[in-house]
Design an enzyme around this catalytic site. Structure first.
Site, short mmCIF file in Angstrom:
data_model
loop_
_atom_site.label_atom_id
_atom_site.label_comp_id
_atom_site.label_asym_id
_atom_site.label_seq_id
_atom_site.Cartn_x
_atom_site.Cartn_y
_atom_site.Cartn_z
CG ASP A 29 -8.43 0.60 -2.73
OD1 ASP A 29 -7.71 -0.15 -2.04
OD2 ASP A 29 -7.99 1.28 -3.69
CG HIS A 88 -2.05 -6.95 -4.91
ND1 HIS A 88 -3.12 -6.91 -5.77
CD2 HIS A 88 -1.99 -5.73 -4.34
CE1 HIS A 88 -3.66 -5.71 -5.73
NE2 HIS A 88 -3.00 -4.97 -4.87
CB SER A 89 -3.90 -13.66 -4.82
OG SER A 89 -2.65 -14.25 -5.05
CE1 TYR A 90 -5.19 -7.73 -8.35
CE2 TYR A 90 -7.44 -6.96 -8.56
CZ TYR A 90 -6.10 -6.70 -8.51
OH TYR A 90 -5.64 -5.41 -8.65
CG HIS A 127 1.16 -2.17 -3.99
ND1 HIS A 127 0.72 -2.27 -2.69
CD2 HIS A 127 0.05 -2.27 -4.77
CE1 HIS A 127 -0.59 -2.44 -2.69
NE2 HIS A 127 -1.04 -2.43 -3.92
CD GLN A 150 -6.12 -1.31 1.37
OE1 GLN A 150 -5.70 -1.04 2.49
NE2 GLN A 150 -6.64 -0.41 0.57
CG ASN A 180 -2.29 0.78 0.66
OD1 ASN A 180 -2.30 2.00 0.70
ND2 ASN A 180 -3.31 0.08 0.18
NE ARG A 181 -2.72 4.78 -3.21
CZ ARG A 181 -3.48 3.69 -3.36
NH1 ARG A 181 -3.80 2.94 -2.32
NH2 ARG A 181 -3.93 3.35 -4.55
CD GLU A 235 -3.96 -5.56 -1.33
OE1 GLU A 235 -2.94 -4.87 -1.41
OE2 GLU A 235 -5.06 -5.17 -1.74
C1 BGC Z 1 -4.63 -0.75 -3.53
C2 BGC Z 1 -5.37 -0.07 -4.67
C3 BGC Z 1 -4.53 -0.21 -5.90
C4 BGC Z 1 -4.34 -1.67 -6.17
C5 BGC Z 1 -3.46 -1.89 -7.35
C6 BGC Z 1 -4.50 -2.17 -3.87
O1 BGC Z 1 -3.80 -2.81 -2.88
O2 BGC Z 1 -5.28 -0.57 -2.31
O3 BGC Z 1 -5.62 1.27 -4.38
O4 BGC Z 1 -5.12 0.40 -7.01
O5 BGC Z 1 -3.77 -2.29 -5.07
O6 BGC Z 1 -3.92 -2.92 -8.09
#
Ligand code: BGC
Length: 314
Positions: A213, A147-149, A73, A250, A47-48, A278
Site C-alpha cells: 500500500d 481506484h479500480s481493483y 481520497h 500507488q 490518498n492521504r 492509482e
Molecule cells: C489507500 C489505502 C486505502 C484504500 C481504500 C488506497 O488507495 O492507499 O490505504 O485503504 O485506498 O480502499
C-alpha cells in the site's frame, strides 16, 4: 467503473474489475463502512493528507478527516460520492464517456471553485484511457486518480497473488504507521518493493506488514506519458500495461478487503481479491515541499492522462 470486459488468451471475455451488480451494492452499510472505493474516480486529493491540514500561500486549511487523524481520497464526501454530469460520445480514438463536476469553494475544506472534466475512452485497440482536466478560481491542491481493483483472472482466482507485476521505479515513498510519507524516497533495490523486474505479487508480500500500500516514484517521470506498470496473469494470459503523465503510482493490494463484501456473480472479496494501480502525485504533497507540487493556480489547467492497455501473452 463497475465492469470492464477484456478477452483472455482464448479470446473469451471476462470482467476484470471488482464491483457490484447494481447500485445498491455501493450504497450498502457494509460497503460504506469498509470504504474500498471500488472503481471510483478519486478527488479532490487521491490518498492521504496528514492531519487533514495544509498551509497554502500563508493560509491554513482544515479538511474533513475520514481516516483516523488523516484525510483520505477527498474526505467524507469525495468525488466518488458526488453526482457527475455524464455524456456518452465518441472521438477518433474510440467510445467516450465525459464526466463533469463543479466542486464548490470550501467543499470538504478545500479552497476554490474547482471545475473537473474526466473523459474515459475505450479505444479501438483494447485500451482504456482516462483524461483528467481541472481549473480553479483559487490556489488549491488537486490529485485525481482512478481506484479500480483489477483481478485479471476475471474470477478464476480468488486473489491476485499469482499476478506478475513490474513497476519501473527505483524508489518509493516511505510511510509511517498511519501511511503518511516521512519525506524519504528510499531505494527499492534488494527489498520486497523491488518490482523493476517482474515478480509475483505473493512472492514477497509477507515481508510487507499488511501487504503493499505504497507510492512508487516512477523513473521516467518527465513530461508526457511514461510507463507506470506491467501486469501479467498466468491463468488467463491477460496483460495490462499502465502508462501515465503522473510522477507516482500507488500500488495497493486490497489489504483491507476481508470477505465482508460479496460482489458481482456472488463473489466474496477476501484479502488481496484485487489490486489497484492509482497513478498520482505523491501522498501528502501539500505538506511535503520536496515532492512534486499538486497546487493548481487560477488561470492554469491541470491535465493528466493514464492509459490501461490490455493484451494477452500466449
Ligand atoms: C489507500 C489505502 C486505502 C484504500 C481504500 C488506497 O488507495 O492507499 O490505504 O485503504 O485506498 O480502499
Amino acid at each position: 467503473m463497475t465492469s470492464l470486459l477484456v478477452p483472455d488468451k482464448a479470446g473469451k471475455l471476462g470482467d476484470i474489475v471488482l464491483g457490484f451488480d447494481n447500485v445498491s451494492g455501493y450504497q450498502s452499510p457494509e460497503y460504506q463502512k469498509s470504504g474500498p472505493y471500488f472503481g471510483a474516480l478519486i478527488g479532490r486529493y487521491g490518498n492521504r493528507i496528514a492531519k487533514g491540514q495544509f498551509t497554502l500561500e500563508g493560509k491554513t486549511y482544515t479538511l474533513a478527516k475520514n481516516n483516523g487523524p488523516n484525510h483520505l481520497h477527498g474526505g467524507l464526501k469525495g468525488f466518488d460520492k458526488v453526482i457527475w454530469q455524464a455524456e456518452p460520445g465518441s472521438s477518433a480514438a474510440g467510445q467516450t464517456l465525459k464526466l463533469t463536476y463543479q466542486s464548490k469553494d470550501g467543499e470538504e475544506g478545500y479552497p476554490g471553485n474547482l471545475t473537473v472534466t474526466v473523459v474515459y475512452t475505450l479505444t479501438q485497440d483494447d485500451a482504456l484511457q482516462i483524461d483528467y482536466s481541472a481549473t480553479t478560481d483559487k490556489a488549491t491542491p488537486v490529485n485525481l486518480t482512478n481506484h479500480s481493483y483489477f483481478n485479471l483472472s476475471a474470477g478464476q482466482r480468488p486473489d491476485v497473488l499469482a499476478h506478475q507485476v513490474t513497476l519501473p521505479a527505483d524508489r518509493y515513498t516511505v510511510v509511517d504507521a498511519d501511511l503518511i510519507p516521512t519525506g524519504e524516497l528510499r531505494a527499492v533495490k534488494g527489498t520486497a518493493f523491488d518490482f523493476t523486474t517482474a515478480h509475483a505479487i505473493g512472492e514477497r508480500i509477507a515481508q510487507v506488514p499488511g501487504g503493499y500500500d505504497h507510492n512508487w516514484v516512477l523513473n521516467a517521470a518527465t513530461e508526457g506519458q511514461h510507463p507506470a506498470a506491467t501486469v501479467y496473469e498466468p491463468t488467463s494470459g491477460r496483460t495490462m500495461q499502465v502508462s501515465t503523465t503522473e510522477p507516482g503510482v500507488q500500488f495497493y493490494t486490497g489489504n483491507f478487503l476481508d470477505g465482508s463484501l460479496t460482489g458481482k456473480g456472488g463473489r466474496v472479496y477476501g484479502k488481496h481479491a484485487g489490486f489497484c494501480l492509482e497513478t498520482q502525485h505523491f501522498p501528502d504533497s501539500p505538506n511535503q515541499p520536496k515532492f512534486p507540487s499538486t497546487t493548481l493556480q487560477p488561470g492554469q489547467t491541470l491535465r493528466s492522462t493514464t492509459t490501461y492497455q490490455f493484451g494477452v501473452r500466449k
